[in-house]
Design a protein around this motif. Sequence first.
Motif, PDB file in Angstrom:
ATOM      1  N   GLY A  57       0.319  10.107   0.471  1.00 28.52           N
ATOM      2  CA  GLY A  57      -0.493   9.653   1.604  1.00 28.52           C
ATOM      3  C   GLY A  57      -1.510  10.736   1.932  1.00 28.52           C
ATOM      4  N   PHE A  83      -3.540  14.241  13.491  1.00 26.24           N
ATOM      5  CA  PHE A  83      -4.655  15.073  13.024  1.00 26.24           C
ATOM      6  C   PHE A  83      -5.980  14.496  13.515  1.00 26.24           C
ATOM      7  CE2 PHE A  83      -1.872  17.038   9.733  1.00 26.24           C
ATOM      8  CZ  PHE A  83      -2.314  18.347   9.830  1.00 26.24           C
ATOM      9  N   HIS A 128       0.821  -1.214   0.000  1.00 25.81           N
ATOM     10  CA  HIS A 128       0.000   0.000   0.000  1.00 25.81           C
ATOM     11  C   HIS A 128       0.862   1.275   0.000  1.00 25.81           C
ATOM     12  CE1 HIS A 128      -3.576   2.400   0.938  1.00 25.81           C
ATOM     13  NE2 HIS A 128      -2.836   3.042   1.815  1.00 25.81           N
ATOM     14  N   GLY A 163      -1.114  11.463  10.363  1.00 25.90           N
ATOM     15  CA  GLY A 163      -2.569  11.459  10.149  1.00 25.90           C
ATOM     16  C   GLY A 163      -3.310  11.168  11.447  1.00 25.90           C
ATOM     17  N   GLU A 164      -2.722  10.279  12.236  1.00 24.50           N
ATOM     18  CA  GLU A 164      -3.316   9.930  13.530  1.00 24.50           C
ATOM     19  C   GLU A 164      -3.325  11.163  14.439  1.00 24.50           C
ATOM     20  OE1 GLU A 164      -1.056   6.482  14.487  1.00 24.50           O
ATOM     21  OE2 GLU A 164      -2.242   6.079  16.286  1.00 24.50           O
ATOM     22  N   CYS A 197      -4.445  11.580  -3.420  1.00 19.82           N
ATOM     23  CA  CYS A 197      -3.698  11.668  -2.156  1.00 19.82           C
ATOM     24  C   CYS A 197      -4.164  10.608  -1.174  1.00 19.82           C
ATOM     25  CB  CYS A 197      -3.885  13.048  -1.517  1.00 19.82           C
ATOM     26  SG  CYS A 197      -2.893  14.301  -2.313  1.00 19.82           S
ATOM     27  N   THR A 198      -5.472  10.484  -1.026  1.00 20.86           N
ATOM     28  CA  THR A 198      -5.986   9.458  -0.113  1.00 20.86           C
ATOM     29  C   THR A 198      -6.111   8.145  -0.900  1.00 20.86           C
ATOM     30  OG1 THR A 198      -8.139  10.407  -0.564  1.00 20.86           O
ATOM     31  CG2 THR A 198      -7.158  10.993   1.520  1.00 20.86           C
ATOM     32  N   ASP A 199      -6.529   7.094  -0.203  1.00 22.57           N
ATOM     33  CA  ASP A 199      -6.491   5.766  -0.816  1.00 22.57           C
ATOM     34  C   ASP A 199      -7.343   5.686  -2.087  1.00 22.57           C
ATOM     35  OD1 ASP A 199      -4.915   5.192   1.282  1.00 22.57           O
ATOM     36  OD2 ASP A 199      -6.400   4.029   2.394  1.00 22.57           O
TER      37      ASP A 199
HETATM   38  O1  KG4 Z   1      -3.529   7.588   3.035  1.00 22.44           O
HETATM   39  P1  KG4 Z   1      -4.840   7.674   3.696  1.00 22.44           P
HETATM   40  O2  KG4 Z   1      -6.059   7.973   2.855  1.00 22.44           O
HETATM   41  O3  KG4 Z   1      -5.194   6.370   4.473  1.00 22.44           O
HETATM   42  C1  KG4 Z   1      -4.213   5.599   5.107  1.00 22.44           C
HETATM   43  O4  KG4 Z   1      -3.543   4.811   4.402  1.00 22.44           O
HETATM   44  O5  KG4 Z   1      -4.107   5.801   6.333  1.00 22.44           O
HETATM   45  O6  KG4 Z   1      -4.679   8.779   4.855  1.00 22.44           O
HETATM   46  C2  KG4 Z   1      -5.741   9.111   5.711  1.00 22.44           C
HETATM   47  C3  KG4 Z   1      -5.239  10.182   6.679  1.00 22.44           C
HETATM   48  C4  KG4 Z   1      -6.237  10.470   7.791  1.00 22.44           C
HETATM   49  O7  KG4 Z   1      -5.531  10.468   9.009  1.00 22.44           O
HETATM   50  C5  KG4 Z   1      -6.735  11.876   7.455  1.00 22.44           C
HETATM   51  O8  KG4 Z   1      -7.124  12.618   8.598  1.00 22.44           O
HETATM   52  C6  KG4 Z   1      -5.520  12.478   6.770  1.00 22.44           C
HETATM   53  O9  KG4 Z   1      -5.007  11.417   5.987  1.00 22.44           O
HETATM   54  N1  KG4 Z   1      -5.873  13.623   5.904  1.00 22.44           N
HETATM   55  C7  KG4 Z   1      -5.444  14.884   6.132  1.00 22.44           C
HETATM   56  C8  KG4 Z   1      -6.017  15.704   5.112  1.00 22.44           C
HETATM   57  N2  KG4 Z   1      -6.756  14.886   4.300  1.00 22.44           N
HETATM   58  C9  KG4 Z   1      -6.653  13.617   4.792  1.00 22.44           C
HETATM   59  N3  KG4 Z   1      -4.649  15.393   7.091  1.00 22.44           N
HETATM   60  C10 KG4 Z   1      -4.407  16.717   7.062  1.00 22.44           C
HETATM   61  N4  KG4 Z   1      -4.929  17.556   6.145  1.00 22.44           N
HETATM   62  C11 KG4 Z   1      -5.736  17.101   5.147  1.00 22.44           C
HETATM   63  N5  KG4 Z   1      -6.228  17.943   4.245  1.00 22.44           N
END
Ligand code: KG4
Length: 362
Positions: free
Chosen positions: A286, A181, A126, A178-179, A317-319
């Motif tokens: 990520g 946040f 991933h 991310g955690e 950016c996200t999954d």
């Molecule tokens: O990569 P991802 O979609 O899933 C994982 O593989 O974990 O990342 C999700 C993380 C979450 O913690 C979310 O709060 C954070 O990315 N996130 C952000 C933003 N958009 C998503 N954190 C800060 N600012 C953002 N704009």
Amino acid sequence: MIVLGVETSCDETGLAVLALDFPVGAGVGDEYRPPQARLLAQALHSQVDLHRLYGGVVPELASRDHLLRLMPLLEGVLREAGRDLHDLGLIGVTQGPGLAGALLVGCSFAYGLAAALDCPVVPVHHLEGHLLSPLFGVDSLTFPFVALLVSGGHTQLLRADKVGEYQLLGETIDDAAGEAFDKTAQLLGLGYPGGPEVARLAESGQVGRFSLPRPLLGRPTLDLSFAGLKTAVLTQVRKAGGTADLSAVDRADIAAEAQQAIVDVLVAKSIAALKETGVKSLVVAGGVSANQLLRQSLDKEASKLNASVYYPPLNLCTDNGVMIAWAAGLRAAQGDCGSPAGAFSVRPRWPLSERQLPAPLA
Ligand code: KG4
Ligand code: ZN
């Protein structure tokens, strides 16, 4: 070759169909050239509404929902791409890291499909999916680069010398960015996922009115730490009256300071990694790479070193399934043609350093 990507490692069901315009194995022994790929279709189902009620991802609900979504999403992407199942030449699927049940659903689906179609499968890490996503459709980015991977579960700095050759430079010793946040959002009484909510609230907040630590900043290590920040946010929230009784101004000011603290640490460590390696390209990927303050700050600091920063497009950016299909395609281009469908395992915990070329047979 037509590649299907399948992502189900957490709370997003992502599928994508890519057309790759390069022969399998063409990259072996040659100097790296970015391969050509076209996105034919992608579909994403986010489970955010399903988990919001619980303030975080409930693994069993995640698995069950992936199971419900995969077939209709597959039919949708094939229709949109104007292809049918028999056109698929390769299937890339997230094998780990992630939630065991969610990974099992995606892998069962992908390997079952591959067995029926007699098509090879490339198991994708991933984080490698995230790491390689900024290369999608970008000719100017080449190896080597430093990668800052910032997701909900991981925070790592790596040096990437080619597809499959990654050296870990530093990583979080406790919580992921991310955690940090997400936990800040929880303490502020905001919704899930927390990152976007904290960022939105921070826009109207004042940095510095509340004081939060920048853990490991200024220390001669590329490791990071965010657990202390979470405790410090908790202390400030309590001092200001507790989650339920925070004023709107305090809430916004804590959000602004927390975002700034996380960004300060990520920027300082990324810049230190560029200096230490002498590499001039930084890739940020990520979920947290969507954060605008992080992007502005990294762009500013990297330009002082004449370095360039690359991000995936915001929707990658996200999954998502695109990054999984793309990573599988890049692996195939490097000679990792996958394995015939057969027995498979999932890797809920899987260090990226163990996913080097050549790929282990599943
Ligand atoms: O990569 P991802 O979609 O899933 C994982 O593989 O974990 O990342 C999700 C993380 C979450 O913690 C979310 O709060 C954070 O990315 N996130 C952000 C933003 N958009 C998503 N954190 C800060 N600012 C953002 N704009
Ligand atoms: Zn992710």
